[in-house]
Design a protein around this motif. Structure first.
Motif, short mmCIF file in Angstrom:
data_model
loop_
_atom_site.label_atom_id
_atom_site.label_comp_id
_atom_site.label_asym_id
_atom_site.label_seq_id
_atom_site.Cartn_x
_atom_site.Cartn_y
_atom_site.Cartn_z
N GLU A 6 0.83 -1.22 0.00
CA GLU A 6 0.00 0.00 0.00
C GLU A 6 0.86 1.26 0.00
OE1 GLU A 6 -1.46 -2.57 1.88
OE2 GLU A 6 -3.15 -2.74 0.45
N LYS A 7 1.95 1.20 0.72
CA LYS A 7 2.83 2.37 0.79
C LYS A 7 3.44 2.67 -0.57
CE LYS A 7 4.04 1.83 5.63
NZ LYS A 7 3.01 2.78 6.06
N VAL A 8 3.84 1.62 -1.28
CA VAL A 8 4.43 1.86 -2.60
C VAL A 8 3.36 2.37 -3.57
CG1 VAL A 8 5.77 0.87 -4.51
CG2 VAL A 8 6.19 0.09 -2.18
N VAL A 9 2.15 1.83 -3.47
CA VAL A 9 1.08 2.33 -4.35
C VAL A 9 0.84 3.82 -4.07
CG1 VAL A 9 -1.39 2.16 -4.91
CG2 VAL A 9 -0.02 0.08 -4.71
N SER A 10 0.93 4.22 -2.82
CA SER A 10 0.71 5.65 -2.58
C SER A 10 1.89 6.48 -3.09
CB SER A 10 0.32 5.95 -1.13
OG SER A 10 1.44 5.95 -0.31
N ASN A 11 3.11 5.92 -3.07
CA ASN A 11 4.24 6.58 -3.75
C ASN A 11 3.95 6.74 -5.24
OD1 ASN A 11 6.59 4.64 -1.77
ND2 ASN A 11 5.93 6.74 -1.40
N MET A 12 3.34 5.72 -5.82
CA MET A 12 3.03 5.77 -7.26
C MET A 12 2.00 6.87 -7.54
SD MET A 12 2.82 1.66 -7.85
CE MET A 12 2.04 1.70 -9.45
N GLU A 13 1.04 6.98 -6.64
CA GLU A 13 0.02 8.02 -6.84
C GLU A 13 0.64 9.42 -6.79
OE1 GLU A 13 -2.69 6.47 -3.98
OE2 GLU A 13 -3.63 5.13 -5.44
N GLU A 14 1.64 9.57 -5.94
CA GLU A 14 2.34 10.86 -5.89
C GLU A 14 3.04 11.16 -7.22
OE1 GLU A 14 3.24 10.23 -1.15
OE2 GLU A 14 4.91 10.17 -2.57
N VAL A 15 3.59 10.12 -7.82
CA VAL A 15 4.25 10.30 -9.13
C VAL A 15 3.22 10.68 -10.18
CG1 VAL A 15 5.48 9.07 -10.98
CG2 VAL A 15 6.17 8.72 -8.59
N ARG A 16 2.11 9.94 -10.19
CA ARG A 16 1.04 10.21 -11.16
C ARG A 16 0.51 11.62 -11.03
NH1 ARG A 16 -0.55 6.67 -15.30
NH2 ARG A 16 -2.74 6.73 -14.77
N ALA A 17 0.36 12.09 -9.81
CA ALA A 17 -0.19 13.42 -9.58
C ALA A 17 0.71 14.50 -10.18
CB ALA A 17 -0.36 13.65 -8.07
N ARG A 18 1.95 14.16 -10.44
CA ARG A 18 2.90 15.12 -11.03
C ARG A 18 3.15 14.84 -12.50
NH1 ARG A 18 3.14 14.39 -5.98
NH2 ARG A 18 3.49 16.13 -4.58
N GLY A 19 2.29 14.04 -13.09
CA GLY A 19 2.37 13.80 -14.54
C GLY A 19 3.32 12.69 -14.93
N GLY A 20 3.91 12.02 -13.95
CA GLY A 20 4.87 10.96 -14.27
C GLY A 20 4.20 9.73 -14.87
N GLN A 21 4.95 9.01 -15.71
CA GLN A 21 4.43 7.78 -16.31
C GLN A 21 5.00 6.59 -15.58
OE1 GLN A 21 5.36 8.59 -20.57
NE2 GLN A 21 3.17 8.14 -20.70
N ILE A 22 4.16 5.59 -15.33
CA ILE A 22 4.59 4.47 -14.48
C ILE A 22 4.46 3.12 -15.16
CG2 ILE A 22 4.07 3.20 -12.36
CD1 ILE A 22 3.44 5.79 -11.03
N ILE A 23 5.55 2.38 -15.08
CA ILE A 23 5.54 0.97 -15.46
C ILE A 23 5.67 0.20 -14.16
CG2 ILE A 23 6.77 -0.86 -16.69
CD1 ILE A 23 8.05 1.45 -18.42
N SER A 24 4.70 -0.66 -13.84
CA SER A 24 4.83 -1.37 -12.58
C SER A 24 4.99 -2.87 -12.80
CB SER A 24 3.66 -1.06 -11.66
OG SER A 24 2.46 -1.44 -12.27
N ILE A 25 5.65 -3.50 -11.85
CA ILE A 25 5.88 -4.94 -11.87
C ILE A 25 5.29 -5.49 -10.59
CG2 ILE A 25 7.66 -6.74 -11.71
CD1 ILE A 25 8.91 -3.74 -13.22
N SER A 26 4.30 -6.37 -10.72
CA SER A 26 3.61 -6.83 -9.52
C SER A 26 2.97 -8.20 -9.72
CB SER A 26 2.53 -5.83 -9.11
OG SER A 26 1.95 -6.22 -7.89
N ASP A 27 2.75 -8.88 -8.59
CA ASP A 27 1.98 -10.13 -8.60
C ASP A 27 0.56 -9.87 -8.12
OD1 ASP A 27 2.70 -9.48 -6.02
OD2 ASP A 27 2.93 -11.55 -5.36
#
Ligand code: M6R
Length: 366
Positions: free
Chosen positions: A285-306
């Motif tokens: 959950e903590k990493v997902v919220s880090n990702m949301e912070e990136v998205r909020a600033r226009g960043g593009q995300i490639i994620s690797i997850s199970d």
């Protein structure tokens, strides 16, 4: 010689299920509750007496060592310090007869790692090597060896050597955990059961190849990448970034995800792809919220997850869905899509994937 593959690197990426099966073979007892390390040359009593453990290596092997720290501290409850060989050898390390130094080297010929090994011996410590090349200098000079059975690695960018190093570290951590009476037979059995599923899971991870190739095409023009991970996935982020740098010449940095707001977040804009390793574990959950912070600033995300959750998909531009396994073994799985991503980006850019500029397969000078 490339077995139908376009590059040695791609062949070696695909050899990982086999290389890992070979590294496990013969090292588990019949009851599947014990690890057998024949060339360790240290009795259980000797092993139980160490009160300090250093892991020393360079480059990708150092990244494996960083994962090793998580494994050994968790499974054997011994405090581990991980160091880069060129730093360790010059800093008067605190080595004595109760210190074990674990050196990690694919080639067994890396000058700084060999010097670190000698430094440990001079100070009265014991040395065990995790090594891929039989009878190499590092293997010969160490007190004991855990060979990775990756087979010859020709591509300069290390792939199957890395994941087999992770497996060797896992085996060592289980062994040490038993010797130090930190693991019950039941726990050992459970860990070993998970380990035995690894080759099959890697096969599944390799099936992502086509998807990764098309995502690589989308992102090949970026001039910088950020790689994020937490816990035992932080070293995998570092390794993903190194792999991209080495063969595609794109600048990339690995960061612990939780450290982002202490500086690197200033870099985020639509031109900085962020690769996030985010398996379903305690910090998910903590990493997902880090990702949301990136998205909020226009960043593009490639994620690797199970984890196939909607919050992950809505926070990502692309998701590489890997099979699930125990958290201790997850770094082996998440390594694969990162290798493929850098491989395909490099191929699109037209670089010399197997022989990148300025690099040698083994660094035998300081
Ligand atoms: O042979 P070694 O494992 O001792 O080599 C250490 C590094 O030189 C090596 O891992 C290097 O970083 C690779 N090119 C990484 O892909």
């Amino acid at each position: 010689e490339k077995g139908g593959y376009r590059h040695f690197m791609l062949k070696e990426i695909h050899e990982q299920p086999r290389a890992i099966a070979d590294t496990i073979a013969g090292r588990i007892n019949e009851d599947k509750d014990r690890v057998l390390l024949h060339d360790l040359n240290l009795s259980d009593d000797q092993l139980a007496q160490f009160d300090r453990l250093y892991i020393v290596a360079c480059g990708t092997s150092w990244h494996a060592g960083l994962v090793g720290k998580f494994l050994i501290e968790k499974l054997a409850r011994l405090s581990v310090e991980v160091d880069i060989a060129s730093e360790f050898r010059y800093r008067q390390p605190l080595v004595n007869e109760r210190t074990l130094t674990l050196v990690i080297s694919q080639s067994g010929e890396t000058a700084d790692t060999l010097a670190a090994l000698r430094e440990s011996h001079e100070r009265g410590g014991k040395v065990v090597a995790i090594c891929n090349v039989v009878e190499s200098s590092i293997a010969r000079e160490s007190d004991g060896v855990i060979y990775t059975h990756a087979g010859p690695e020709i591509g300069v960018a290390s792939t199957k050597a890395f994941t087999t190093q992770l497996v060797a570290l896992f085996l060592f951590a289980l062994h040490l955990g038993r010797v130090r009476t930190m693991l019950s037979s039941e726990q050992l059995r459970e860990q070993i059961q998970a380990l035995l599923t690894l080759p099959r899971k890697l096969e599944q991870a390799l099936e992502l190849d086509e998807q990764i190739e098309s995502v690589a095409r989308q992102f090949m023009h970026a001039s910088d990448f950020l790689y994020l991970g937490r816990g035992n996935q932080y070293p995998i982020a570092l390794e993903g970034a190194l792999k991209l740098k080495e063969i595609s010449y794109i600048h990339a940095e690995g960061y612990p995800a939780g450290e982002m707001k202490h500086g690197p977040i200033a870099l985020i804009d639509e031109n900085l792809p962020v690769v996030v390793v985010v398996p379903k574990n305690d910090t998910y959950e903590k990493v997902v919220s880090n990702m949301e912070e990136v998205r909020a600033r226009g960043g593009q995300i490639i994620s690797i997850s199970d984890c196939d959750s909607s919050d992950l998909h809505s926070a990502s531009d692309a998701v590489f869905a890997v099979p699930t396994i125990s958290d201790d073994l997850m770094p082996v799985i998440t390594s694969v899509p990162l290798q493929l991503l850098s491989y395909h980006i490099a191929v699109f850019k037209g670089t010399d994937v197997d022989q990148p500029r300025n690099l040698a397969k083994s660094v035998t000078v300081e």
